[in-house]
Scaffold this active site. Structure first.
Site, PDB file in Angstrom:
ATOM      1  CG  ASP A  22      -1.706  -1.096   1.355  1.00  0.00           C
ATOM      2  OD1 ASP A  22      -1.554  -2.102   0.882  1.00  0.00           O
ATOM      3  OD2 ASP A  22      -2.325  -1.058   2.547  1.00  0.00           O
ATOM      4  CD  GLN A  38       2.179  -1.146   5.023  1.00  0.00           C
ATOM      5  OE1 GLN A  38       1.931  -2.094   5.544  1.00  0.00           O
ATOM      6  NE2 GLN A  38       2.657   0.011   5.782  1.00  0.00           N
TER       7      GLN A  38
HETATM    8  C1  FRU Z   1      -3.933  -3.608   2.356  1.00  0.00           C
HETATM    9  C2  FRU Z   1      -3.090  -4.292   3.965  1.00  0.00           C
HETATM   10  C3  FRU Z   1      -3.776  -3.061   5.200  1.00  0.00           C
HETATM   11  C4  FRU Z   1      -2.685  -3.410   5.938  1.00  0.00           C
HETATM   12  C5  FRU Z   1      -1.336  -3.430   5.114  1.00  0.00           C
HETATM   13  C6  FRU Z   1      -0.166  -4.441   5.661  1.00  0.00           C
HETATM   14  O1  FRU Z   1      -3.277  -4.141   1.531  1.00  0.00           O
HETATM   15  O2  FRU Z   1      -3.604  -5.582   4.368  1.00  0.00           O
HETATM   16  O3  FRU Z   1      -5.039  -3.507   5.547  1.00  0.00           O
HETATM   17  O4  FRU Z   1      -2.519  -2.173   7.014  1.00  0.00           O
HETATM   18  O5  FRU Z   1      -1.883  -4.052   4.029  1.00  0.00           O
HETATM   19  O6  FRU Z   1       0.833  -4.565   4.979  1.00  0.00           O
END
Ligand code: FRU
Length: 540
Positions: A22, A38
């Site tokens: 994300d 992420q």
């Molecule tokens: C969405 C998600 C979010 C979480 C993150 C973890 O893709 O699953 O809900 O915060 O990615 O990497």
């Protein structure tokens, strides 16, 4: 491996290596756009989630910075998960994010930059009182994540924000109020709930203007404003949205069209696209949308190539005044700075069942605008014909022919058309007896590689009286972002060509309809690389 390295993009944001998901906390600060994301520093598979950080002056040319946050506290040791930035009136930046604790409980944490005078915001500190929120009674400890940007509440100094969750199979958006971002109160009413949608990840909530063409700050409210609610559905991995009205004093959001899957039935993107997030860009007064484009091949293939995922080209988001039902998403104008010289401009009359090669220097990095004129008599024939249902995903892809479709563009194809990705319109008779246009992208023949998902994506798209059928495509090696009718319907394709690579990649226009010729007007620009690199920190 030359084929795998060719699949890396030239102008989309992606880390140098390893896994990304994300987009997080996008914001503008002192002349720089900031993107956090992420990131797994250790592998091309999800894990060890850390906040990567990059900056850009124009949302296109990015510079990698050191990590903003790593999982190093009991309250985020299993991952520094998704979060959003809120910029206070005095310029302070409040970054709320989800931490996965040592016990795998999802909690919300606060972080902020140590030095606001640093345009690069290099240093982030986690608040000593973290976590600032734990799952409330009745909410599963693994169903509480991804706080939004806050907006100002009805009382002075009051902020509101929402966090996605679920109760049973009902997806919900919880609302909290706070004045200091360290203590919070849960409101009695949820912002919205939709039975059967499961866990809502990465909720986004923001105003759009029904009158003007600029974007609105997240806290903006008043006449001429509607509010968009977006939820990323963990169950189908797609980003659903609805437009509605938001009553700030009652904190109640009501979808304009509750019949459409309880008012969350439209998708931001009908292809491979998830966990999107917007921010308000004060420099250009626009709302900008980021989205994660994941992989549709196997994990072992990702490990082999050493990276996974890219971010979409940022898109401006506007309310579509003409339909009143859709958002308009469009690549930020800065992408045009990558256009290398004048476009190739062509008009082609395509007879039923024809395909024509368009000569371009390199078919791997393109910005294409194409519009199509269909025969009026044939259109009338559709309306007079017996009702035939059509849907992109189940009606056989670009090889299956009808009176008025498919017609469109074929990208990343080899000369013999053994690998190809058609992006096309298909006009059929809708349930209401009128012509209905569908916009589709067919991945069934995109790749001869094993283990690759082969789907046809798409949806219907409103085409109003007097409008041509128009599409814009951004082609970047193994990613194609396709926008129909100015961005009413969008499809992102993730493709893995094995033959249509390097000099072998070709571009075509086609008309596979049986009942009508189509005139295609195309403009094609070659795009240069965005040349993403590390920030030369020693030069500061
Ligand atoms: C969405 C998600 C979010 C979480 C993150 C973890 O893709 O699953 O809900 O915060 O990615 O990497």
């Amino acid at each position: 491996n030359a084929m795998l390295s060719w699949q890396r993009t030239a102008y989309h944001f992606q880390p140098q290596k390893n896994w990304m998901n994300d987009p997080n906390g996008p914001l503008y600060h002192k002349g720089w756009y900031h993107l956090f994301y992420q990131y797994n520093p250790d592998s091309a598979i999800w894990g060890n989630i850390t906040w990567g950080h990059a900056v850009s002056k124009d949302l296109i040319h990015w510079l990698y910075l050191p990590f903003a946050m790593v999982p190093d506290q009991w309250y985020d040791i299993n991952g520094v998960w998704t979060g959003s930035a809120t910029i206070l009136p005095d310029g302070q930046i409040m970054m709320l994010y989800t931490g996965d604790t040592d016990d795998y409980v999802q909690v919300q944490n606060l972080a902020y930059p140590t030095n606001l005078s640093d345009p690069l915001l290099l240093d982030w500190v986690k608040y000593k009182g973290n976590p600032v929120l734990v799952p409330p009674p009745g909410i599963g400890v693994k169903d509480f994540r991804d706080p939004t940007t806050a907006w100002t509440g009805p009382q002075n100094g009051q902020w509101l924000l929402t966090i996605g969750s679920k109760i049973g199979k009902t997806g919900i958006a919880l609302v909290y109020e706070t004045s200091n971002f360290t203590s919070f109160k849960l409101l009695d009413e949820v912002l919205h709930a939709v039975p059967g949608t499961g866990m809502w990840e990465c909720v986004d909530f923001y105003p759009v203007s029904t009158e003007k063409t600029n974007g609105l700050d997240t806290s903006y409210n008043g006449p001429g404003v509607k509010h968009v609610l977006k939820a990323s559905l963990d169950d189908n991995k797609q980003d659903h949205y609805a437009i509605g009205t938001y009553d700030l004093t009652k904190n109640k959001w009501t979808p304009d069209n509750p019949e459409l899957d309880c008012g969350i039935g439209l998708k931001l993107d009908y292809g491979k696209y998830y966990a999107s997030k917007t921010f308000y860009d004060p420099k250009k007064q626009r709302r900008v949308l980021w989205g994660w484009i994941g992989e549709t091949d196997s994990e072992s293939a990702d490990l082999q190539k050493g990276w996974a995922s890219v971010q979409s080209i940022p898109r401006t988001v506007l309310y579509d005044k003409k339909t009143g039902t859709h958002l308009l998403q469009w690549p930020v104008e800065e992408i045009e700075s990558l256009r290398a010289g004048d476009p190739i401009v062509k008009q082609v009359n395509l007879q039923p069942g024809s395909i024509e090669l368009l000569h371009v220097d390199s078919a791997a990095e393109l910005d294409i605008e194409a519009s199509f004129e269909v025969d009026k008599v044939a259109l009338q024939g559709i309306i007079e014909a017996d009702h035939v249902g059509f849907s992109c995903s189940t009606s056989g892809g670009a090889a299956s022919r009808g009176i008025l479709g498919p017609f469109g563009v074929v990208v990343i194809a080899d000369q013999t058309l053994s690998e190809l990705t058609p992006v096309y319109f298909y006009i059929s008779k809708g349930a209401d007896g009128r012509a209905e246009t569908h916009f589709c992208a067919d991945q069934t023949r995109s790749s001869e590689a094993p283990g690759v998902a082969k789907q046809v994506y798409g949806s219907s798209v409103p085409v109003l009286d007097g409008e041509k059928h128009s599409m814009r495509l951004l082609v970047d090696h193994s990613i194609v972002e396709s926008f129909a009718q100015g961005g009413r319907t969008v499809i992102t394709s993730r493709i893995y060509p094995t033959k249509a690579v390097n000099g072998a990649a070709r571009l075509f226009v086609f008309n596979n309809a049986t009942g009508s010729s189509v005139t295609a007007s195309v403009k094609i620009w070659s795009l240069e690389s965005a040349n993403i690199q590390s920030f030369p920190l020693q030069d500061l």
